[in-house]
Design a protein around this motif. Structure first.
Motif, PDB file in Angstrom:
ATOM      1  N   ALA A   1       0.819  -1.206   0.000  1.00 47.49           N
ATOM      2  CA  ALA A   1       0.000   0.000   0.000  1.00 47.49           C
ATOM      3  C   ALA A   1       0.856   1.261   0.000  1.00 47.49           C
ATOM      4  O   ALA A   1       2.030   1.252   0.375  1.00 47.49           O
ATOM      5  CB  ALA A   1      -0.922   0.008   1.221  1.00 47.49           C
ATOM      6  N   ILE A   2       0.247   2.346  -0.414  1.00 50.05           N
ATOM      7  CA  ILE A   2       0.851   3.665  -0.316  1.00 50.05           C
ATOM      8  C   ILE A   2       0.663   4.160   1.113  1.00 50.05           C
ATOM      9  O   ILE A   2      -0.464   4.181   1.618  1.00 50.05           O
ATOM     10  CB  ILE A   2       0.196   4.630  -1.315  1.00 50.05           C
ATOM     11  CG1 ILE A   2       0.454   4.173  -2.758  1.00 50.05           C
ATOM     12  CG2 ILE A   2       0.696   6.056  -1.100  1.00 50.05           C
ATOM     13  CD1 ILE A   2      -0.293   4.960  -3.801  1.00 50.05           C
ATOM     14  N   PRO A   3       1.728   4.514   1.806  1.00 44.41           N
ATOM     15  CA  PRO A   3       1.593   4.971   3.194  1.00 44.41           C
ATOM     16  C   PRO A   3       0.595   6.115   3.327  1.00 44.41           C
ATOM     17  O   PRO A   3       0.607   7.072   2.549  1.00 44.41           O
ATOM     18  CB  PRO A   3       3.010   5.440   3.546  1.00 44.41           C
ATOM     19  CG  PRO A   3       3.904   4.665   2.642  1.00 44.41           C
ATOM     20  CD  PRO A   3       3.131   4.516   1.357  1.00 44.41           C
ATOM     21  N   GLY A   4      -0.304   5.968   4.307  1.00 47.25           N
ATOM     22  CA  GLY A   4      -1.297   6.998   4.563  1.00 47.25           C
ATOM     23  C   GLY A   4      -2.549   6.891   3.728  1.00 47.25           C
ATOM     24  O   GLY A   4      -3.505   7.653   3.947  1.00 47.25           O
ATOM     25  N   ALA A   5      -2.567   5.961   2.769  1.00 49.57           N
ATOM     26  CA  ALA A   5      -3.751   5.824   1.923  1.00 49.57           C
ATOM     27  C   ALA A   5      -4.924   5.285   2.731  1.00 49.57           C
ATOM     28  O   ALA A   5      -4.768   4.391   3.572  1.00 49.57           O
ATOM     29  CB  ALA A   5      -3.459   4.907   0.745  1.00 49.57           C
ATOM     30  N   LEU A   6      -6.105   5.827   2.471  1.00 47.87           N
ATOM     31  CA  LEU A   6      -7.342   5.338   3.077  1.00 47.87           C
ATOM     32  C   LEU A   6      -7.866   4.199   2.225  1.00 47.87           C
ATOM     33  O   LEU A   6      -8.059   4.362   1.014  1.00 47.87           O
ATOM     34  CB  LEU A   6      -8.362   6.471   3.153  1.00 47.87           C
ATOM     35  CG  LEU A   6      -9.783   6.107   3.601  1.00 47.87           C
ATOM     36  CD1 LEU A   6      -9.780   5.589   5.038  1.00 47.87           C
ATOM     37  CD2 LEU A   6     -10.704   7.309   3.458  1.00 47.87           C
ATOM     38  N   ASN A   7      -8.091   3.034   2.831  1.00 45.24           N
ATOM     39  CA  ASN A   7      -8.579   1.871   2.089  1.00 45.24           C
ATOM     40  C   ASN A   7     -10.081   1.707   2.290  1.00 45.24           C
ATOM     41  O   ASN A   7     -10.547   1.378   3.372  1.00 45.24           O
ATOM     42  CB  ASN A   7      -7.847   0.597   2.546  1.00 45.24           C
ATOM     43  CG  ASN A   7      -8.307  -0.662   1.837  1.00 45.24           C
ATOM     44  OD1 ASN A   7      -8.402  -1.725   2.442  1.00 45.24           O
ATOM     45  ND2 ASN A   7      -8.608  -0.559   0.556  1.00 45.24           N
ATOM     46  N   ILE A   8     -10.832   1.971   1.244  1.00 47.32           N
ATOM     47  CA  ILE A   8     -12.263   1.666   1.211  1.00 47.32           C
ATOM     48  C   ILE A   8     -12.495   0.826  -0.040  1.00 47.32           C
ATOM     49  O   ILE A   8     -12.508   1.346  -1.155  1.00 47.32           O
ATOM     50  CB  ILE A   8     -13.146   2.930   1.176  1.00 47.32           C
ATOM     51  CG1 ILE A   8     -12.896   3.802   2.409  1.00 47.32           C
ATOM     52  CG2 ILE A   8     -14.618   2.545   1.092  1.00 47.32           C
ATOM     53  CD1 ILE A   8     -13.761   5.049   2.468  1.00 47.32           C
ATOM     54  N   PRO A   9     -12.620  -0.505   0.114  1.00 47.39           N
ATOM     55  CA  PRO A   9     -12.841  -1.360  -1.051  1.00 47.39           C
ATOM     56  C   PRO A   9     -14.052  -0.884  -1.852  1.00 47.39           C
ATOM     57  O   PRO A   9     -15.033  -0.383  -1.280  1.00 47.39           O
ATOM     58  CB  PRO A   9     -13.078  -2.739  -0.435  1.00 47.39           C
ATOM     59  CG  PRO A   9     -12.376  -2.687   0.889  1.00 47.39           C
ATOM     60  CD  PRO A   9     -12.561  -1.278   1.370  1.00 47.39           C
TER      61      PRO A   9
END
Length: 455
Positions: A388-396
């Motif tokens: 993942a990209i650091p700090g990215a918000l993951n909402i599938p």
């Protein structure tokens, strides 16, 4: 004997027409039965039998309709509880189809009642096996579709079913699965092979190379989310699907489109993702017509809601209607076609057209420190956790409708693995008037530009 493959790449499945030059059987047909009828016509054969390996969870079957149209026997497991007339078959039973023989083999795992069908020649020698959602190419069918209370039991049964196939059939027997070509019915990604044999699977399939507990543990650990529309498929298939309707939807003008959008209806733009980004009707959702279209629309779809389609061509609209019908989405109440890049002919006013920027991971790497922005990862949790990209918000993507309020204010850069899921997510957030940048790029490029943090 001749085997014709009927590919449904949009769902990752295959159906088969098997003939002896005069009569034919169809295994696991899709709802658009014109393709099976066309294949039989090309071969100059008559369909006399339709076999189902199981009650399907990822598409609406065409078996019942095909049997109605042709008068063929519709063959299902004697254990299946269905609401229509059919020919029940039991484990080990053999049915004659012209010069061919089909022997049912109970192979539970994908479902409790799952059958595989062994194709025998006139001498009774096995030549091929149609394995449905049991033995796939380099993997097996997933075992969690009937609910978590069944998953462990079905996982163990899947192991023994695949072992049974490998032990009872000669190594040269060809394997013809229904799932495993992109279908979420596959437990893990298939090998990518276009063909296989029992002997080849003995060397490569985890159910045949691992011990039982290792196989079960690995299978269950690898099970990820699957499309929400699956919940409706088994019900429709058990009750008996209605005949398919592939007629062109009623045409809708600009005023009616705007009214439907303002009423909160599903108005779906089928055009390519960059064309949508360059100019689209405010309030519409962009689902680029591709092999992934029906999976993700079906995943987010509010079951039973009316859908209006916007396409660049009439053929695009008709293709989308066919795809939707394959998973039982029949409430297509209208369509509009526009060849204009920015849909000017479908807008009542200039303010009805919105657009947003399309960028790359290279752009993100250059701009992320220059100002405050939000990176939104629309991939599944397991994909995000792996890299993942650091700090990215993951909402599938399949959670974005219910969780979009969690996205912070500001400029939102949306990405996924290839740009497809991100484009749908971007279009949904755009409906709320958010400031969007679509990253239409391969996720591998994020690593090339120093954006990735490996777990």
């Amino acid at each position: 004997m001749h085997i014709s493959t009927i590919e449904t790449s949009s769902l990752g499945d295959r159906s088969y027409l098997v003939d002896d030059g005069a009569v034919a059987a169809v295994i696991d047909p899709q709802r658009d039965v014109d393709r099976a009828l066309g294949a039989a016509g090309e071969r100059g054969v008559t369909i006399t039998h339709v076999f189902e390996t199981h009650i399907h969870n990822d598409y609406v079957t065409g078996g019942l309709e095909l049997s109605r149209v042709t008068g063929a026997q519709y063959v299902l497991s004697e254990m299946d509880d269905v609401d229509f007339r059919h020919r029940a078959i039991s484990d080990g039973e053999v049915l004659k189809v012209g010069a061919m023989r089909f022997q049912a083999m109970h192979t539970p795992g994908h479902t409790h009642h799952h059958l595989s069908y062994v194709l025998l020649d006139e001498a009774g020698e096995p030549k091929a096996v149609f394995t449905g959602g049991s033995l796939l190419y380099g993997t097996t069918g997933r075992t969690d579709l009937l609910g978590p209370e069944h998953t462990t039991d079905l996982s163990h049964k899947q192991f023994h079913s695949v072992r049974k196939l490998a032990e009872e059939l000669p190594p040269n027997v060809e394997v013809y699965p229904t799932h495993g070509f992109g279908s979420f019915c596959s437990a893990t990604q298939s090998s990518g092979n276009e063909s296989s044999t029992i002997g080849e699977e003995r060397q490569a399939n985890p159910a045949l190379t691992h011990d039982e507990q290792t196989y079960v543990d690995d299978l269950m650990a690898g099970l990820s989310d699957y499309p929400a529309y699956y919940a409706h498929m088994g019900v429709i298939n058990s009750q008996g699907p209605e005949p398919i309707d592939l007629r062109a939807p009623e045409p809708v003008d600009a005023a009616a489109l705007r009214q439907r959008i303002d009423d909160g209806e599903w108005v779906v733009d089928l055009r390519q993702r960059r064309a949508f980004a360059a100019g689209h009707l405010a309030g519409t959702m962009g689902f680029e017509l591709s092999t992934s279209f029906v999976t993700y629309l079906g995943w987010l779809y509010q079951w039973g809601a009316p859908i209006t389609l916007i396409g660049g061509t009439t053929e695009q609209v008709l293709d989308a209607r066919r795809d939707l019908a394959r998973i039982g989405i029949d409430n297509v109440t209208g369509a509009a076609v526009s060849s204009h890049e920015h849909l000017a002919d479908l807008a009542l006013a200039a303010s009805d057209v919105r657009s947003y920027r399309v960028a790359s991971f290279a752009d993100l790497a250059r701009e992320k420190d220059a100002r405050e922005l939000v990176v939104l990862d629309a991939r599944r949790k397991d994909e995000h956790n792996a890299s993942a990209i650091p700090g990215a918000l993951n909402i599938p993507i399949h959670e974005v409708l219910s969780r979009r309020d969690e996205v912070p204010d500001g400029e939102i850069w949306v990405h996924c693995e290839s740009g497809y899921r991100a484009s749908i997510t971007a279009s949904i957030l755009d409906r709320d008037g958010r400031e969007i940048v679509l990253i239409d790029d391969d996720f591998d490029e994020a690593g090339q530009h120093g954006l990735i943090e490996e777990s």
